[in-house]
Every structure is written in structure tokens, then in C-alpha cells.
Scaffold this active site. Structure first.
Site, short mmCIF file in Angstrom:
data_model
loop_
_atom_site.label_atom_id
_atom_site.label_comp_id
_atom_site.label_asym_id
_atom_site.label_seq_id
_atom_site.Cartn_x
_atom_site.Cartn_y
_atom_site.Cartn_z
N CYS A 78 0.84 -1.19 0.00
CA CYS A 78 0.00 0.00 0.00
C CYS A 78 0.88 1.25 0.00
CB CYS A 78 -0.88 0.01 1.24
SG CYS A 78 -2.05 -1.35 1.34
N TRP A 117 4.66 -5.35 18.98
CA TRP A 117 5.42 -6.29 18.18
C TRP A 117 6.91 -6.14 18.38
CZ3 TRP A 117 8.54 -4.62 14.01
CH2 TRP A 117 9.13 -5.66 13.29
N GLU A 145 0.98 3.66 2.07
CA GLU A 145 1.52 3.95 3.40
C GLU A 145 2.81 3.16 3.65
OE1 GLU A 145 -3.05 4.12 3.97
OE2 GLU A 145 -1.61 3.01 2.75
#
Length: 145
Positions: free
Chosen positions: A56, A129, A58
Site C-alpha cells: 500500500c 510487536w 503507506e
């Protein structure tokens, strides 16, 4: 959800809209993104559609920003080609944006109700994460308020 009182960064929206209008051609590039780095620079990018799940806009922007030495992003927006306006990030982008930039603000909404929201509001109850985020939290100055 947090009520956000920050003013919407219209210059960022214009930058993404300009890239969407001038650089998005055909089915391979249909979305543009713009982000403001902490030093004030604006970085732009377009998506790279591919049937295998290309990145994408982004995600392309994260790499483009790093290539330009802009490692701290404050705000981001995605805009669709053909005058589609502001488009919120997909789930994958929300997670990646949160992992890389936990304090990032994202511009969402329709043209008459645009707002800046923390990326954490777009992905509630998420996990952390990256170990570097844990280190950053441990070393961050804490508020007495």
C-alpha cells in the site's frame, strides 16, 4: 476512542492529493500517501499494486521516508486517485504504522468531517510487536499529571 483536538494538516492532504492526481496511472498505482516528518518535511509515495499483494502507499512511504533520513513521522494521510479523497489505512497498514510509529496521527474521515486520530485508536487492544518499542517505553520520561 480518543477525542482529537489537533488541527487537520491540510497541507499534507493537498500533497497526497497532488501525487494521486499526477502520479497514479492505471491499475498499478491508485493510492498516494503523504506524511509529515518530525522536522517538518513532507514525504510522499504511491502504492505498487500487484496481484500477489503489493504494498500500500503507506508502506511504500515508510521506506521512502527512511531512504530520505526521515525516521520519525508525526502524521500521515492516504488519498485515492480519481478524486476519491482521504482513504483510511487498511488493517495491515494500521498494524505496521503502529509498530513503526506508535505516536503517529492519521488523517481520516470524509471531506466535510476530516480529523486526526492517534494510530492507536485505529487499532485498539493491539499487541506490541517490536522489542525497541518496549525499550522506548521503559526509557520514556513519564508524566506527573
Amino acid at each position: 476512542m480518543t477525542i482529537q483536538t489537533d488541527r487537520v494538516d491540510h497541507e499534507l492532504i493537498r500533497a497526497a492529493a497532488h501525487v494521486a492526481a499526477t502520479r497514479c496511472r492505471g491499475d498499478n498505482h491508485t493510492m498516494a500517501a503523504a506524511a509529515r516528518a518530525r522536522d517538518g518535511r513532507i514525504v510522499t509515495a504511491v502504492n505498487a499494486y500487484h496481484f500477489t499483494g503489493g504494498p500500500c502507499a503507506e508502506l511504500v512511504l515508510i521506506g521512502a521516508a527512511a531512504a530520505q533520513g526521515a525516521y520519525d513521522l508525526d502524521a500521515i494521510v492516504a488519498v485515492g486517485d480519481r478524486d476519491r479523497g482521504v482513504v483510511p489505512p487498511c488493517g495491515r497498514c494500521r498494524q505496521v504504522l503502529l509498530d513503526y510509529f506508535p505516536a503517529l496521527k492519521v488523517i481520516v474521515g470524509t471531506s466535510d468531517s476530516l480529523r486526526m486520530v492517534p494510530v492507536t485508536d485505529l487499532l485498539p487492544e493491539s499487541y506490541i510487536w517490536a522489542d525497541h518499542q518496549l525499550d522506548a517505553e521503559e526509557n520514556a520520561p513519564f508524566s506527573t499529571s
